[in-house]
Motif scaffolding. Sequence first.
Motif, PDB file in Angstrom:
ATOM      1  N   TYR A 191       0.995  -1.133   0.050  1.00  0.00           N
ATOM      2  CA  TYR A 191       0.053   0.241  -0.288  1.00  0.00           C
ATOM      3  C   TYR A 191       0.746   1.044  -0.164  1.00  0.00           C
ATOM      4  CZ  TYR A 191      -4.369  -2.929   1.480  1.00  0.00           C
ATOM      5  OH  TYR A 191      -5.521  -3.524   1.488  1.00  0.00           O
ATOM      6  N   ALA A 192       0.460   1.846  -0.219  1.00  0.00           N
ATOM      7  CA  ALA A 192       0.638   3.101  -0.212  1.00  0.00           C
ATOM      8  C   ALA A 192       0.617   3.872   1.692  1.00  0.00           C
ATOM      9  CB  ALA A 192       0.041   4.695  -0.958  1.00  0.00           C
ATOM     10  N   VAL A 193       1.177   4.829   1.545  1.00  0.00           N
ATOM     11  CA  VAL A 193       1.445   5.087   3.247  1.00  0.00           C
ATOM     12  C   VAL A 193       1.457   6.781   3.771  1.00  0.00           C
ATOM     13  CG1 VAL A 193       2.799   5.300   5.454  1.00  0.00           C
ATOM     14  CG2 VAL A 193       3.076   3.369   4.346  1.00  0.00           C
ATOM     15  N   GLY A 194       0.028   6.549   4.463  1.00  0.00           N
ATOM     16  CA  GLY A 194      -0.450   7.699   4.839  1.00  0.00           C
ATOM     17  C   GLY A 194      -0.072   8.159   6.435  1.00  0.00           C
ATOM     18  N   MET A 195       0.215   8.921   7.282  1.00  0.00           N
ATOM     19  CA  MET A 195       0.659   9.311   8.927  1.00  0.00           C
ATOM     20  C   MET A 195      -0.472  10.541   9.235  1.00  0.00           C
ATOM     21  SD  MET A 195       2.462  11.615  11.033  1.00  0.00           S
ATOM     22  CE  MET A 195       3.856  12.289  10.233  1.00  0.00           C
ATOM     23  N   ARG A 196      -0.453  10.634  11.051  1.00  0.00           N
ATOM     24  CA  ARG A 196      -1.861  10.923  11.215  1.00  0.00           C
ATOM     25  C   ARG A 196      -1.126  11.326  12.261  1.00  0.00           C
ATOM     26  NH1 ARG A 196      -7.755  11.014   9.056  1.00  0.00           N
ATOM     27  NH2 ARG A 196      -7.600   9.957   6.669  1.00  0.00           N
TER      28      ARG A 196
ATOM     29  N   PHE B  32      -6.945   6.705   3.513  1.00  0.00           N
ATOM     30  CA  PHE B  32      -7.179   5.691   3.292  1.00  0.00           C
ATOM     31  C   PHE B  32      -7.587   4.781   2.933  1.00  0.00           C
ATOM     32  CE2 PHE B  32      -6.554   6.232   8.993  1.00  0.00           C
ATOM     33  CZ  PHE B  32      -6.165   4.581   9.162  1.00  0.00           C
ATOM     34  N   ALA B  33      -6.544   3.041   2.317  1.00  0.00           N
ATOM     35  CA  ALA B  33      -7.288   2.893   1.709  1.00  0.00           C
ATOM     36  C   ALA B  33      -8.499   2.110   2.896  1.00  0.00           C
ATOM     37  CB  ALA B  33      -6.240   1.249   1.611  1.00  0.00           C
TER      38      ALA B  33
ATOM     39  N   PRO C  65      -2.482   2.161   6.485  1.00  0.00           N
ATOM     40  CA  PRO C  65      -2.347   1.699   4.895  1.00  0.00           C
ATOM     41  C   PRO C  65      -3.408   2.811   4.397  1.00  0.00           C
ATOM     42  CG  PRO C  65      -2.997   0.002   5.802  1.00  0.00           C
ATOM     43  CD  PRO C  65      -2.693   0.847   6.648  1.00  0.00           C
ATOM     44  N   ALA C  66      -2.309   3.767   2.773  1.00  0.00           N
ATOM     45  CA  ALA C  66      -3.108   4.881   2.315  1.00  0.00           C
ATOM     46  C   ALA C  66      -4.052   4.256   0.747  1.00  0.00           C
ATOM     47  CB  ALA C  66      -2.647   6.465   2.028  1.00  0.00           C
TER      48      ALA C  66
END
Length: 332
Positions: free
Chosen positions: A40-45, A105-106, A64-65
């Motif tokens: 997956y692409a990656v997100g961050m919060r 998010f994915a 997972p984004a």
Amino acid sequence: MRGQRLVAALMTALLAGCGPAVATSDPVPAGVGPAPERSYAVGMRQFTLDPDGRRQLPVTVWYPATPSSPGPPTSASATASGSPRAVPASPGPARGPRVRPGAPFAAGRFPVVLYSHGLRSLPALHAALTSRWAAAGFVVVAPTYPRTNQRARAFTREDVRNQPADAWRLIRHLVRLGARPGDPLGAHLAVDRFAAAGHSAGGHTTLGMFASGQSSPLRAGIVIAGGRMVAGPSRPLAPMLFVHGSADRIVPESIGRAAYARCLGPAAFLSLTGQGHGEYLTPGRPGFPQVLDTTTDFLRWTLYADRAALHRLPTDATAPATTTFTTRALPT
């Protein structure tokens, strides 16, 4: 309704604190979807738990984004020789995923890994590993502990004994979020599939979350360069993976080995030959590909019931003159 009943049952177990955890050969509930086959692409919060409380807990979340633009799936993790893996697990050892703050998010719900940092450290300093786990299909939540982090105004190592309780406070919060319809974070958390992991004092914290006699929704633990008991006797029933440098002078490998020997359930020990307290967590350093692949496949097995990942563990962990790998009671 089934999801609401599951969340209610988890909250009852978390709040009641009665009865030990039970390990099984496949430590995830029936009906779980297959482990992801592509990265997956990656997100961050980030958010702060109990911002007005006495023990505020800033939390970093990697997840997972959705990809930033259409294109082919990202490549799988590579072995030390550079050959592609048969089943993708995570981005390559040297080049990690690009992390996009606030990315969507994915779709779906993903298992959760709570990651604990060590003394005078921060979650961001472990992103080389945690972001790769997110790319492999896990939500990684990493608290910044109030008295042991790199920026703590009143640093004290003795506060590690309080960190297992902080971690449980975060897990209870995540379970509650999972019960809120449409919550932007909770809607993507598989709150029936938690694991804990941590480095150094964070490894001690992780082990403390498995203190004997406490109920636990944790399905697995990863202890990196740790093993001291900080919250009472710990004899985990859940599957455990220990990672340790054989020449670690800060937390000697014998401490990790002793914790490994106390495990009552399946356990594995990855030793990095001649290495110290954590250089093997740096991309490009010897041992990093083995640590990445072993931890990722351990999580795929314990949180997705991926039996192929379980069978890959000995190969993941093996690098002549770099690692040794031992196991106890792992299912076949």
